[in-house]
Design an enzyme around this catalytic site. Structure first.
Site, PDB file in Angstrom:
ATOM      1  N   HIS A 128     -26.024  22.544 -33.059  1.00  0.00           N
ATOM      2  CA  HIS A 128     -26.512  23.820 -32.603  1.00  0.00           C
ATOM      3  C   HIS A 128     -26.311  24.779 -33.697  1.00  0.00           C
ATOM      4  CE1 HIS A 128     -27.841  21.795 -29.127  1.00  0.00           C
ATOM      5  NE2 HIS A 128     -28.177  22.987 -28.467  1.00  0.00           N
ATOM      6  N   ARG A 142     -16.108  23.456 -24.017  1.00  0.00           N
ATOM      7  CA  ARG A 142     -17.661  23.773 -24.047  1.00  0.00           C
ATOM      8  C   ARG A 142     -18.405  24.006 -25.202  1.00  0.00           C
ATOM      9  NH1 ARG A 142     -21.096  27.230 -19.456  1.00  0.00           N
ATOM     10  NH2 ARG A 142     -23.077  26.856 -20.401  1.00  0.00           N
ATOM     11  N   LYS A 170     -22.822  17.314 -18.615  1.00  0.00           N
ATOM     12  CA  LYS A 170     -22.738  18.949 -19.141  1.00  0.00           C
ATOM     13  C   LYS A 170     -22.038  19.585 -17.907  1.00  0.00           C
ATOM     14  CE  LYS A 170     -24.826  23.236 -20.440  1.00  0.00           C
ATOM     15  NZ  LYS A 170     -26.084  23.733 -21.052  1.00  0.00           N
ATOM     16  N   GLU A 175     -31.624  16.586 -26.683  1.00  0.00           N
ATOM     17  CA  GLU A 175     -30.467  17.028 -26.200  1.00  0.00           C
ATOM     18  C   GLU A 175     -29.748  15.923 -25.357  1.00  0.00           C
ATOM     19  OE1 GLU A 175     -28.809  20.040 -26.589  1.00  0.00           O
ATOM     20  OE2 GLU A 175     -30.739  21.426 -27.138  1.00  0.00           O
ATOM     21  N   ASN A 204     -22.456  22.453 -28.538  1.00  0.00           N
ATOM     22  CA  ASN A 204     -22.948  22.916 -29.652  1.00  0.00           C
ATOM     23  C   ASN A 204     -23.398  22.078 -30.689  1.00  0.00           C
ATOM     24  OD1 ASN A 204     -23.400  25.620 -28.344  1.00  0.00           O
ATOM     25  ND2 ASN A 204     -21.328  26.074 -29.042  1.00  0.00           N
ATOM     26  N   HIS A 252     -36.950  24.219 -30.162  1.00  0.00           N
ATOM     27  CA  HIS A 252     -35.637  24.426 -30.242  1.00  0.00           C
ATOM     28  C   HIS A 252     -35.096  22.837 -30.487  1.00  0.00           C
ATOM     29  CE1 HIS A 252     -31.595  25.442 -29.110  1.00  0.00           C
ATOM     30  NE2 HIS A 252     -31.570  24.555 -28.107  1.00  0.00           N
ATOM     31  N   HIS A 309     -29.856  26.707 -34.683  1.00  0.00           N
ATOM     32  CA  HIS A 309     -30.125  28.150 -34.589  1.00  0.00           C
ATOM     33  C   HIS A 309     -30.800  28.817 -36.075  1.00  0.00           C
ATOM     34  CE1 HIS A 309     -27.707  28.281 -30.620  1.00  0.00           C
ATOM     35  NE2 HIS A 309     -29.047  27.876 -30.454  1.00  0.00           N
ATOM     36  N   LYS A 311     -25.265  29.621 -18.459  1.00  0.00           N
ATOM     37  CA  LYS A 311     -25.736  30.581 -19.748  1.00  0.00           C
ATOM     38  C   LYS A 311     -26.935  30.962 -19.146  1.00  0.00           C
ATOM     39  CE  LYS A 311     -22.586  28.859 -23.366  1.00  0.00           C
ATOM     40  NZ  LYS A 311     -22.874  28.523 -25.029  1.00  0.00           N
ATOM     41  N   ARG A 358     -26.841  44.394 -10.040  1.00  0.00           N
ATOM     42  CA  ARG A 358     -25.632  43.777 -10.583  1.00  0.00           C
ATOM     43  C   ARG A 358     -25.386  42.551  -9.974  1.00  0.00           C
ATOM     44  NH1 ARG A 358     -23.467  48.873  -9.018  1.00  0.00           N
ATOM     45  NH2 ARG A 358     -23.323  50.162 -10.882  1.00  0.00           N
ATOM     46  N   GLU A 373     -16.855  29.079 -22.264  1.00  0.00           N
ATOM     47  CA  GLU A 373     -16.784  28.557 -23.901  1.00  0.00           C
ATOM     48  C   GLU A 373     -15.648  29.265 -24.413  1.00  0.00           C
ATOM     49  OE1 GLU A 373     -20.554  28.117 -25.505  1.00  0.00           O
ATOM     50  OE2 GLU A 373     -19.808  28.019 -27.429  1.00  0.00           O
TER      51      GLU A 373
HETATM   52  N1  LIG Z   1     -29.148  28.317 -21.260  1.00  0.00           N
HETATM   53  C1  LIG Z   1     -28.778  27.277 -21.847  1.00  0.00           C
HETATM   54  O1  LIG Z   1     -27.534  26.901 -21.740  1.00  0.00           O
HETATM   55  C2  LIG Z   1     -29.742  26.876 -22.951  1.00  0.00           C
HETATM   56  C3  LIG Z   1     -29.406  25.491 -23.316  1.00  0.00           C
HETATM   57  C4  LIG Z   1     -30.259  25.022 -24.396  1.00  0.00           C
HETATM   58  C5  LIG Z   1     -31.391  25.860 -24.678  1.00  0.00           C
HETATM   59  N2  LIG Z   1     -31.688  27.021 -23.984  1.00  0.00           N
HETATM   60  C6  LIG Z   1     -33.002  27.704 -24.408  1.00  0.00           C
HETATM   61  O2  LIG Z   1     -34.153  27.289 -23.923  1.00  0.00           O
HETATM   62  C7  LIG Z   1     -35.164  27.442 -24.631  1.00  0.00           C
HETATM   63  C8  LIG Z   1     -36.037  26.084 -24.958  1.00  0.00           C
HETATM   64  O3  LIG Z   1     -36.413  25.755 -23.556  1.00  0.00           O
HETATM   65  P1  LIG Z   1     -37.755  24.799 -23.394  1.00  0.00           P
HETATM   66  O4  LIG Z   1     -37.700  23.867 -24.745  1.00  0.00           O
HETATM   67  O5  LIG Z   1     -37.813  24.182 -22.067  1.00  0.00           O
HETATM   68  O6  LIG Z   1     -38.836  25.809 -23.761  1.00  0.00           O
HETATM   69  P2  LIG Z   1     -40.034  26.530 -23.089  1.00  0.00           P
HETATM   70  O7  LIG Z   1     -39.454  27.106 -21.649  1.00  0.00           O
HETATM   71  O8  LIG Z   1     -40.709  27.440 -24.186  1.00  0.00           O
HETATM   72  O9  LIG Z   1     -41.047  25.473 -22.641  1.00  0.00           O
HETATM   73  C9  LIG Z   1     -41.703  24.741 -23.853  1.00  0.00           C
HETATM   74  C10 LIG Z   1     -43.417  24.784 -23.555  1.00  0.00           C
HETATM   75  O10 LIG Z   1     -43.421  23.733 -22.453  1.00  0.00           O
HETATM   76  C11 LIG Z   1     -44.511  24.343 -21.474  1.00  0.00           C
HETATM   77  N3  LIG Z   1     -44.269  23.627 -20.403  1.00  0.00           N
HETATM   78  C12 LIG Z   1     -42.905  23.831 -19.480  1.00  0.00           C
HETATM   79  N4  LIG Z   1     -43.020  22.997 -18.396  1.00  0.00           N
HETATM   80  C13 LIG Z   1     -44.040  22.126 -18.633  1.00  0.00           C
HETATM   81  C14 LIG Z   1     -44.665  21.212 -17.778  1.00  0.00           C
HETATM   82  N5  LIG Z   1     -43.919  20.703 -16.733  1.00  0.00           N
HETATM   83  N6  LIG Z   1     -45.759  20.404 -18.343  1.00  0.00           N
HETATM   84  C15 LIG Z   1     -46.511  21.229 -19.452  1.00  0.00           C
HETATM   85  N7  LIG Z   1     -45.872  22.093 -20.172  1.00  0.00           N
HETATM   86  C16 LIG Z   1     -44.774  22.378 -19.673  1.00  0.00           C
HETATM   87  C17 LIG Z   1     -43.866  25.803 -21.589  1.00  0.00           C
HETATM   88  O11 LIG Z   1     -44.956  26.826 -21.192  1.00  0.00           O
HETATM   89  C18 LIG Z   1     -43.807  26.075 -22.995  1.00  0.00           C
HETATM   90  O12 LIG Z   1     -44.983  26.099 -23.691  1.00  0.00           O
HETATM   91  C19 LIG Z   1     -34.631  28.150 -25.840  1.00  0.00           C
HETATM   92  O13 LIG Z   1     -34.992  29.489 -25.674  1.00  0.00           O
HETATM   93  C20 LIG Z   1     -33.330  27.901 -25.777  1.00  0.00           C
HETATM   94  O14 LIG Z   1     -32.478  28.949 -26.406  1.00  0.00           O
HETATM   95  C21 LIG Z   1     -30.762  27.522 -23.123  1.00  0.00           C
END
Ligand SMILES: NC(=O)c1ccc[n+]([C@@H]2O[C@H](COP(=O)([O-])OP(=O)(O)OC[C@H]3O[C@@H](n4cnc5c(N)ncnc54)[C@H](O)[C@@H]3O)[C@@H](O)[C@H]2O)c1
Ligand SMILES: NC(=O)c1ccc[n+]([C@@H]2O[C@H](COP(=O)([O-])OP(=O)(O)OC[C@H]3O[C@@H](n4cnc5c(N)ncnc54)[C@H](O)[C@@H]3O)[C@@H](O)[C@H]2O)c1
Lengths: 390, 390
Positions: free
Chosen positions: A268, A261, A247, A206, A265, A287, A272, A164, A142, A257
């Site tokens: 987005h 907040r 942010k 972003e 989006n 993404h 999505h 999030k 939890r 949100e």
């Molecule tokens: N929680 C939130 O508020 C929020 C906001 C925006 C996006 N997201 C989520 O984030 C995700 C996308 O995140 P992302 O773009 O970081 O994707 P990811 O975590 O898949 O990373 C992208 C790629 O980069 C590689 N990588 C990571 N760090 C590296 C580094 N330092 N050097 C080389 N390669 C590296 C990873 O292995 C992966 O293949 C989505 O699932 C999206 O829904 C969440």
């Protein structure tokens, strides 16, 4: 890679305790505030901060296989110097890891590692690692504290901040999750040196978003400085810091949100839908690329509704084009689908309340606002024009 | 079943709007306070209250197959009278439904039913339905409001109040979960008329627990009135109300179990170990029976440590025996296992912080306290004596 590398050579060894300049951004949340530390070569600093957070506690280091191969040893070395022996848990890289089954495996790995209520879970990777790990931390026993060490630009400027967390369901992205704030975020901008150009640029979408939401000056600055942000150096750190501040301010105003907040989006709802229609297949669309297209669409849609000056919509797309990001539906590899399919995919989004589409629209660059009652028909007509223009 | 049935005949038809007397217990939680409504034939009242909570919202009614067969139609009739059309989702009865796989199926059913952020999820069943549904509500779209309509004595006096939700992992019970407070709890004590004697008595162990924790007068009253609680009528409602008040007071003081709330675990460290060792097999031991044994053990252990007068430990066991509840390890069908196995199973419990066992001990009936540093060796020696005595 960085033209500023000379300034940082002394700190290149992640194992030393000689970090670069650091910017600290506080996230002001009643009783659960935390700090984001931004700068090059912050991993050993991070380890010290983590040790101070939970003296004597166990830690689990969750990372993906790619990040592990590049950076885990250096970080574990830092953790050891700070007296923390962390169990490493690796997940496969990619969006597919934000699944029910990976979530279960991760929870059980954390339980096998005997992570208890007072211990710490460290998410070391991009948004996928952060979202999945944060959610597991939220529900394990939890709620266990967790630290975000984002390693992609996207995760440094967006996903690691604000609490999030979540995974995907077959019904859509991020439909299962929790608000679970980290206790600390470390954005080591040197880690981004190993990121592929494609992933870096995706994260940059972003960064641009924050300018588009409510900071026209920052958008101007991005137009002038984007190549230096990519190259690394003070501009990169500045861009990450401005993004985190933007942010953090919105999250502090509206953690759950229920209002403001939703501005985050911007772009987005389109993004999505596109990710859904390309089956979250990163070889087609990541993404941030979906967000880039979404941002350009949001501005052209706003223009079409008579809200936004045409020149602003053109500037947004031109900047994304200059950086090498997509800005049109025709740039979705394999095609984005029909207008009907796109609108249906939008309707699956959790930002839909009782069937009505909520959209973020703009009266210009830096003038975005929440439009709660956009008719699906209007969106569909717009998408048809976009598809016809291609 | 109830000797007091005559008083209630006017309200026997659940479809009427003529409920019996109602006791309302408030749960005081800053910004998230809610009420527990207790009484016979409250379902139509409940439906009205639910309708008022979320005018125009969708609702999902989650229940187990046994409760569905007995009570779902009557309740749905009430919901319809109040203008709510709820999608019914049934799960198999029993602890096995608090699993990862059932959790996933439930989340996806709720998503298929297009339950959105402003909608309502109703948990209509015992603790299994409540814990699983509450957890799904906590994480679906990062949190949807939910209503608890507990249908077992155990869930009316314990699990439906206080916001603990969760599922089991192969590593142990309730290891994955969230704090997610309901927005309303309706304890319709007439629903308990269909409960098996065994399940009713199991729930009664939790009623006794409140007396043992800090209310000696209530324990005295239970000794005198237990058969009338079982029979139904004002004593039953009173027992449920006193229990809910006791739990609500503790939860209001310490929602997240950082202190006092641990008192509610009186008997539970033993109980969870016993449930674990009997593989959560309800044909051998249900939760409340495990708690009954745990309560008796906690008092005898306290006596052995020189904390609790022997006559109090004897009185606790005698009352459980009188009611027909187990009070000794030898009463675990198929055997409880060795002292080693029991202590090891205790060590898996989430109430363990960094390897040290936290126990609830007692200086007498109504004088329980939290003992954070109990040595596993001491517990083992005690269990060995218990096993030898059998
Ligand atoms: N929680 C939130 O508020 C929020 C906001 C925006 C996006 N997201 C989520 O984030 C995700 C996308 O995140 P992302 O773009 O970081 O994707 P990811 O975590 O898949 O990373 C992208 C790629 O980069 C590689 N990588 C990571 N760090 C590296 C580094 N330092 N050097 C080389 N390669 C590296 C990873 O292995 C992966 O293949 C989505 O699932 C999206 O829904 C969440
Ligand atoms: N969340 C908390 O704070 C908390 C506290 C205590 C216990 N619990 C959990 O509660 C669960 C046990 O709850 P429970 O004892 O209610 O078990 P349960 O939900 O399995 O119900 C017991 C049995 O009674 C049947 N039943 C339910 N209502 C009935 C009715 N009105 N008439 C006839 N049959 C009926 C059910 O179908 C089931 O077979 C455990 O999983 C335990 O971990 C949670």
């Amino acid at each position: 890679m960085s033209p500023f590398a000379a300034e940082n050579t002394g700190a290149k060894n992640l194992g030393t305790k000689n970090p670069g300049a650091r910017i600290v951004v506080p996230v002001a949340l009643e009783g659960r505030g935390y700090e984001i530390h931004i700068g090059r070569h912050q991993l050993c600093e991070a380890a010290d901060l983590i040790a101070a957070l939970a003296p004597g506690a166990k830690a689990a280091l969750v990372t993906d296989e790619r990040v592990a191969a590049l950076h885990a040893q250096a970080f574990e070395h830092c953790l050891q110097l700070s007296g923390i022996s962390a169990v490493r848990i690796e997940i496969p890289p990619g969006e597919a890891s934000k699944s029910y089954s990976r979530f279960i495996t991760l929870c059980d790995s954390l339980l096998s590692a005997k992570i208890e209520r007072n211990d710490l879970i460290i998410a070391f990777g991009g948004g996928v690692v952060g979202d999945l790990t944060g959610f597991a931390a939220a529900v394990l026993r939890r709620g266990v504290r967790f630290v975000q060490i984002p390693t992609t630009l996207l995760s440094q400027v967006d996903s690691s901040v604000g609490g999030k967390t979540g995974i995907n369901s077959p019904h859509g992205k991020n439909l299962i999750g929790a608000f679970h704030q980290p206790v600390l975020v470390i954005a080591d901008t040197a880690l981004l040196d190993t990121l592929s150009e494609r992933e870096f640029k995706a994260g940059y979408a972003e960064v641009v978003k924050y300018g588009l939401i409510d900071d026209r000056d920052f958008f101007d600055w991005c137009e002038a400085n984007w190549s230096r942000i990519i190259a690394g150096g003070p501009e990169r750190d500045h861009a990450v810091a401005v993004s985190c501040k933007a942010k953090a301010a919105i999250v502090a105003r509206d953690e759950r949100e229920e209002g403001d907040r939703a501005l985050l989006n911007l772009g987005h709802t389109f993004a999505h839908a596109l990710e859904r229609l390309t089956n979250y297949d990163a070889s087609r669309l990541v993404h941030g690329e979906a967000v880039a297209i979404g941002l350009a669409l949001a501005f052209r849609f706003s223009q079409r509704l008579g809200l936004c000056p045409g020149q602003d919509a053109v500037r947004v797309a031109a900047h994304l084009d200059a950086v090498g990001l997509p800005s049109r539906l025709s740039q979705v590899p394999g095609g984005a689908g029909s207008a009907d399919e796109i609108v249906t995919a939008m309707g699956q989004d959790k930002k839909v309340k009782r069937g009505v589409l909520t959209f973020i629209l703009a009266r210009g660059i830096g003038k975005s606002f929440i439009a709660p009652g956009v008719a699906a028909e209007e969106v569909k007509a717009f998408i048809e024009t976009e598809l016809a223009a291609a």
